[in-house]
Design a protein around this motif. Structure first.
Motif, short mmCIF file in Angstrom:
data_model
loop_
_atom_site.label_atom_id
_atom_site.label_comp_id
_atom_site.label_asym_id
_atom_site.label_seq_id
_atom_site.Cartn_x
_atom_site.Cartn_y
_atom_site.Cartn_z
N LEU A 60 19.52 -2.24 -3.31
CA LEU A 60 19.34 -2.01 -2.13
C LEU A 60 18.59 -0.78 -1.92
N THR A 61 17.41 -0.64 -2.55
CA THR A 61 16.42 0.35 -2.47
C THR A 61 15.05 -0.22 -1.91
N MET A 62 15.18 -1.26 -1.00
CA MET A 62 14.01 -1.89 -0.51
C MET A 62 12.94 -0.88 0.04
N ARG A 63 11.65 -1.14 -0.12
CA ARG A 63 10.65 -0.34 0.31
C ARG A 63 10.48 -0.57 1.90
N GLU A 64 11.30 -0.15 2.85
CA GLU A 64 11.02 -0.44 4.17
C GLU A 64 9.67 -0.12 4.94
N PHE A 65 9.34 0.83 4.17
CA PHE A 65 7.92 1.27 4.82
C PHE A 65 6.99 0.08 4.54
N LYS A 66 7.05 -0.25 3.39
CA LYS A 66 5.94 -1.32 3.03
C LYS A 66 6.30 -2.72 3.90
N VAL A 67 7.66 -2.91 4.03
CA VAL A 67 7.94 -4.22 4.78
C VAL A 67 7.44 -4.08 6.19
N THR A 68 7.84 -2.90 6.79
CA THR A 68 7.42 -2.85 8.14
C THR A 68 5.89 -2.78 8.29
N GLN A 69 5.22 -2.14 7.36
CA GLN A 69 3.61 -2.37 7.52
C GLN A 69 3.20 -3.90 7.73
N HIS A 70 4.01 -4.51 6.62
CA HIS A 70 3.57 -5.98 6.70
C HIS A 70 4.00 -6.76 7.77
#
Ligand SMILES: [Zn+2]
Length: 128
Positions: A17-27
């Motif tokens: 559970l250390t997903m890269r939320e920043f990258k996900v959000t950007q996408h």
């Protein structure tokens, strides 16, 4: 106007559970803006795995930052939880992840594989 989109944003998930939320959000934002075609985005419907609320808060946080001065600014994010199928590589058991856990329900192994393929998807957007 609602656009239906079903797009895979992440092929991989780290079960720690250390997903890269920043990258996900950007996408998510990139996709939404592409579909919105310069129109103001009012709502973004996101399908998300049944993980902690912190992840949603992170995505909302990054969205606010990334969408500033763009058609995504002020859009309301709506999260819908979907179950995530997991296979244990130790005992080959298959189960649905319904809580924040990084262990097999049957044998407590941490060697898990995601079967659903992704855990954050842009389902649709609403524009003005
Ligand atoms: Zn197992």
């Amino acid at each position: 106007m609602t656009f239906s989109i079903l797009d895979i944003t992440c092929n991989e998930i780290n079960l720690k559970l250390t997903m890269r939320e920043f990258k996900v959000t950007q996408h998510l934002l990139d996709l939404a803006r592409e579909k919105a075609n310069s129109k103001q985005i009012v709502r973004v419907n996101v399908l998300i795995g049944p993980f902690s609320e912190e992840r949603e808060q992170s995505i909302e946080f990054y969205w606010k930052d990334l969408a500033k001065d763009s058609p995504g600014e002020g859009a309301k994010l709506h999260f819908e939880h979907v179950p995530v199928a997991i296979k244990c590589l130790n005992c080959t058991g298959i189960f649905y992840l319904d809580e924040e856990t990084a262990m097999c329900k049957f044998c407590d192994s941490e060697r898990l594989q995601l079967l659903s393929g992704e855990d954050v998807r842009l389902e649709s957007i609403v524009v003005e």
